[in-house]
Design a protein around this motif. Sequence first.
Motif, mmCIF file in Angstrom:
data_model
loop_
_atom_site.group_PDB
_atom_site.id
_atom_site.type_symbol
_atom_site.label_atom_id
_atom_site.label_comp_id
_atom_site.label_asym_id
_atom_site.label_seq_id
_atom_site.Cartn_x
_atom_site.Cartn_y
_atom_site.Cartn_z
ATOM 1 N N ASP A 156 57.494 6.144 50.830
ATOM 2 C CA ASP A 156 56.680 6.910 49.895
ATOM 3 C C ASP A 156 55.792 5.989 49.080
ATOM 4 O OD1 ASP A 156 57.325 9.817 50.054
ATOM 5 O OD2 ASP A 156 59.372 9.069 49.841
ATOM 6 N N ILE A 157 54.862 6.627 48.334
ATOM 7 C CA ILE A 157 53.948 5.873 47.488
ATOM 8 C C ILE A 157 54.552 5.760 46.084
ATOM 9 C CG2 ILE A 157 51.615 5.729 46.556
ATOM 10 C CD1 ILE A 157 51.771 5.530 49.620
ATOM 11 N N TYR A 158 54.528 4.562 45.541
ATOM 12 C CA TYR A 158 55.044 4.293 44.203
ATOM 13 C C TYR A 158 53.961 3.619 43.365
ATOM 14 C CZ TYR A 158 59.808 5.171 45.890
ATOM 15 O OH TYR A 158 60.936 5.748 46.399
ATOM 16 N N VAL A 159 54.108 3.727 42.034
ATOM 17 C CA VAL A 159 53.285 2.958 41.109
ATOM 18 C C VAL A 159 54.220 2.160 40.221
ATOM 19 C CG1 VAL A 159 51.800 3.116 39.076
ATOM 20 C CG2 VAL A 159 51.258 4.457 41.110
ATOM 21 N N MET A 160 53.946 0.869 40.094
ATOM 22 C CA MET A 160 54.765 0.016 39.236
ATOM 23 C C MET A 160 53.899 -0.566 38.130
ATOM 24 S SD MET A 160 56.981 -3.375 40.231
ATOM 25 C CE MET A 160 58.372 -2.496 40.947
ATOM 26 N N GLU A 161 54.419 -0.541 36.910
ATOM 27 C CA GLU A 161 53.734 -1.216 35.814
ATOM 28 C C GLU A 161 54.054 -2.705 35.917
ATOM 29 O OE1 GLU A 161 53.086 -0.372 31.109
ATOM 30 O OE2 GLU A 161 55.143 -0.537 31.825
ATOM 31 N N VAL A 162 53.021 -3.527 36.020
ATOM 32 C CA VAL A 162 53.236 -4.938 36.333
ATOM 33 C C VAL A 162 54.059 -5.630 35.255
ATOM 34 C CG1 VAL A 162 52.081 -7.139 36.759
ATOM 35 C CG2 VAL A 162 51.110 -5.019 37.681
ATOM 36 N N ALA A 163 53.775 -5.315 33.979
ATOM 37 C CA ALA A 163 54.408 -6.050 32.884
ATOM 38 C C ALA A 163 55.905 -5.793 32.802
ATOM 39 C CB ALA A 163 53.742 -5.695 31.567
ATOM 40 N N THR A 164 56.335 -4.599 33.188
ATOM 41 C CA THR A 164 57.745 -4.232 32.987
ATOM 42 C C THR A 164 58.517 -4.043 34.275
ATOM 43 O OG1 THR A 164 57.231 -1.883 32.995
ATOM 44 C CG2 THR A 164 57.122 -3.006 30.866
ATOM 45 N N LYS A 165 57.820 -3.988 35.417
ATOM 46 C CA LYS A 165 58.419 -3.690 36.716
ATOM 47 C C LYS A 165 59.016 -2.279 36.769
ATOM 48 C CE LYS A 165 59.663 -8.492 37.742
ATOM 49 N NZ LYS A 165 60.724 -9.391 38.193
ATOM 50 N N ARG A 166 58.679 -1.427 35.807
ATOM 51 C CA ARG A 166 59.157 -0.046 35.899
ATOM 52 C C ARG A 166 58.229 0.739 36.802
ATOM 53 N NH1 ARG A 166 60.504 1.276 29.686
ATOM 54 N NH2 ARG A 166 58.358 0.581 29.522
ATOM 55 N N TRP A 167 58.832 1.702 37.531
ATOM 56 C CA TRP A 167 58.040 2.380 38.543
ATOM 57 C C TRP A 167 58.275 3.880 38.513
ATOM 58 C CZ3 TRP A 167 61.637 4.868 41.335
ATOM 59 C CH2 TRP A 167 62.899 4.263 41.500
ATOM 60 N N ILE A 168 57.323 4.596 39.099
ATOM 61 C CA ILE A 168 57.512 6.015 39.364
ATOM 62 C C ILE A 168 57.151 6.284 40.824
ATOM 63 C CG2 ILE A 168 57.153 6.831 37.006
ATOM 64 C CD1 ILE A 168 54.299 7.533 37.788
ATOM 65 N N GLN A 169 57.739 7.324 41.367
ATOM 66 C CA GLN A 169 57.485 7.712 42.759
ATOM 67 C C GLN A 169 56.472 8.843 42.763
ATOM 68 O OE1 GLN A 169 61.045 8.666 44.906
ATOM 69 N NE2 GLN A 169 59.959 9.390 46.730
ATOM 70 N N LEU A 170 55.423 8.709 43.581
ATOM 71 C CA LEU A 170 54.336 9.690 43.564
ATOM 72 C C LEU A 170 54.387 10.686 44.717
ATOM 73 C CD1 LEU A 170 51.234 7.570 42.524
ATOM 74 C CD2 LEU A 170 52.907 8.731 41.109
ATOM 75 N N THR A 171 55.026 10.331 45.823
ATOM 76 C CA THR A 171 55.118 11.262 46.952
ATOM 77 C C THR A 171 56.582 11.532 47.259
ATOM 78 O OG1 THR A 171 55.106 9.511 48.621
ATOM 79 C CG2 THR A 171 52.965 10.405 47.959
ATOM 80 N N HIS A 172 56.849 12.738 47.677
ATOM 81 C CA HIS A 172 58.223 13.154 47.973
ATOM 82 C C HIS A 172 58.209 14.067 49.203
ATOM 83 C CE1 HIS A 172 59.758 11.975 43.921
ATOM 84 N NE2 HIS A 172 58.520 12.246 43.583
#
Lengths: 252, 446
Positions: free
Chosen positions: B372-388
């Motif tokens: 799936d496609i994810y987005v990660m915030e570079v500074a924190t390495k926290r991510w969200i999933q965009l496709t399911h």
Amino acid sequence: MLAHRTSFLNKAALVATLALLTAAGCHKKQAAPPPAAATAPATIAPPTASITADPMAIDLGQSVVLNWRTSNATSVSIDGIGEVPVNGTQTVSPSSSTNFHLVAKNDGGTTEANVRVTVRVPEVPAAPADNNGAAGSDAQFQANVQDIFFAYDSYDLSPQAATSITSAAAYLNAHPAIKILIGGYCDDRGSAEYNITLGENRANAAKTALVAAGVAGDRIRVVSYGKEKQFCTEQTESCWQQNRRDQFSIDR
Amino acid sequence: MQSWPTLPLVASLFLLLSASTLRAQDTFHLETSSGASSIRLAAANFKSAAPTADAYTHTFDAVLFSDLNSAGIFDVVSKSLLPQTTPGTPAEINLAQWSQAPTSAAMVAFGNLSVQGPNLVANGFLDDSKNTQYPQVFAKQYLGTASDDTARQLAHQFADDIIFRLSGGTPGIAESKIFYSKHTSPGVKEIWMMDYDGANQHAVTHLGEDSISPRVSPDNSLLAFSALGRDGFQIKMFSLLLGRLVRFNSVGGTNLSPAWSPSGQQLAFSSSRTGDPEIWVSDPQGAVAHRITNYKGPDVSPAWNPKTGAQIAWISGRTGLPQLYIMDSDGSGVTRMTDGGYATSPSWSPNGQFITFAWDRHYGPGAPGGQDIYVMEVATKRWIQLTHDIGRCDFPTWSPDGRHIAFANSPDGIDSHNRIMTMLADGTQKRALTESGADMPNWSWK
């Protein structure tokens, strides 16, 4: 669908079996295996048997002396020769590499002994059309230089792959005119770009092993196809396994 | 105009990331483009000033509505709620009609189309319906040789101007392009391009080879990609100005996955010229090449930080399965970003804050995971999933405004069934831009 899947499983098994057979057949080991130990009843000791050949390797047309010794045997036979005395010698002149298999029997059991005589057949072209011994033939090439397969996301050579590479190197060293193309392939999972680099590492692993076995590096061209050229497209492990391979071909 | 909230979508994304202390998707609610931050905007049908312009109004209106609707920052009023009038000029509009229910528009876009000589002319107006004294936000004339495609392009330009004014100064993307790899016949892929909304799909290359991984230069003049030839994949450079290949030097090995630096003066790519695939950087002709990674295992798919040009994200298999890493563009400061699974195909957001990539978090034989496609915030390495659960996804690419992500999706996981989709950068408003047979999208820089 099930039948389809099964056929692929069978195909995979066949490929694996072939690889094993070839691996064994291509090992030109000349030492006789040790006599097999026999299981015997306690009452009568089974016979003992041994057989040797001198020399163990000959050129075609030369002869070899077989020498066998047994004890406690009531009957002794050698495959291809028939019943023989319990101890004896015989001169034979096999036309091809032969396994001489001796069986010694008594009431207590059976003991076997083997010796393999290797006959060096001159490099005679198998097909009349092929009169270039150094370049070999496609059929010989395919028989001696076989695809090797990889675990998923791996470019390490398995023991079977290393064996295949050893026999491939022997063939290539005997046919110095052949240039080869190593194609690195991946299954269709994962990313196209990453798989191209993975295929590159797979092909280079084979090249490195061949060079280490004495094949000149400039005879070898390496191309990674990644997952761009799929051998099969089923979403099954057997299909994926067939795609995760190095494929060797004559580079013309 | 400064009072409008800036980049509501990216801001909301950041809020989501900040608000989540856990890495569980269940805590995310991705309805960021609705609610108070969206501007309620009405787009009136354009008035045809002459019968000769009638043929173009349908295309113009449809494209304008689509552009505004997909911008991600507007609550565009449904056409069925608009007043029964077609104002062509500021003198003809009664703004009270547009500001009251059910239209309730805060902003109204309207205008007229005419054919003058060889040209199609569009006069576009944007009015603030709550400002009765000086309602006009801007007025602009657009023109081009009369054709259906011109009507489309003029609508894109008007939409971009509206988005620019109302989004805090971020240019719209309606004139941007998406390059992609198109499966044209067995074993052959050509590089194609299309408008950002999927219109005008057409071939760029005609090489008859397996061409993949298109990457357009920041000034839209050059297209780098890789094609399969006798020596494996090699980087090719295509001039979009000359319409032909230009020189790119490769020195042995497989060379693929080019990536432009934001200056357009450097190209990062994967090369196995030393025997192991590593990340190299060269100039756009392939000269002055130098290696910036040196670690056994595949290194591939570099992506520059387009904001600074000082960092490169890439994919490395140095510890086994491929993971997302970042480093400074000289190869120092290597940092691993993903903690496992199978990560591929990074693309860095235009503001440098996020990286989108494809990730199969539970990769392996028999594992149930999907890519799936994810987005990660570079500074924190926290991510969200965009496709399911929409099948296998790969090759995400940011739009120039940072509000959209295009990606390749194969509903059944079969490569040849890949198609190109877009979505807002929070995962909403997914839609397909192409039929199957299209893969590896790359969104232009402007």
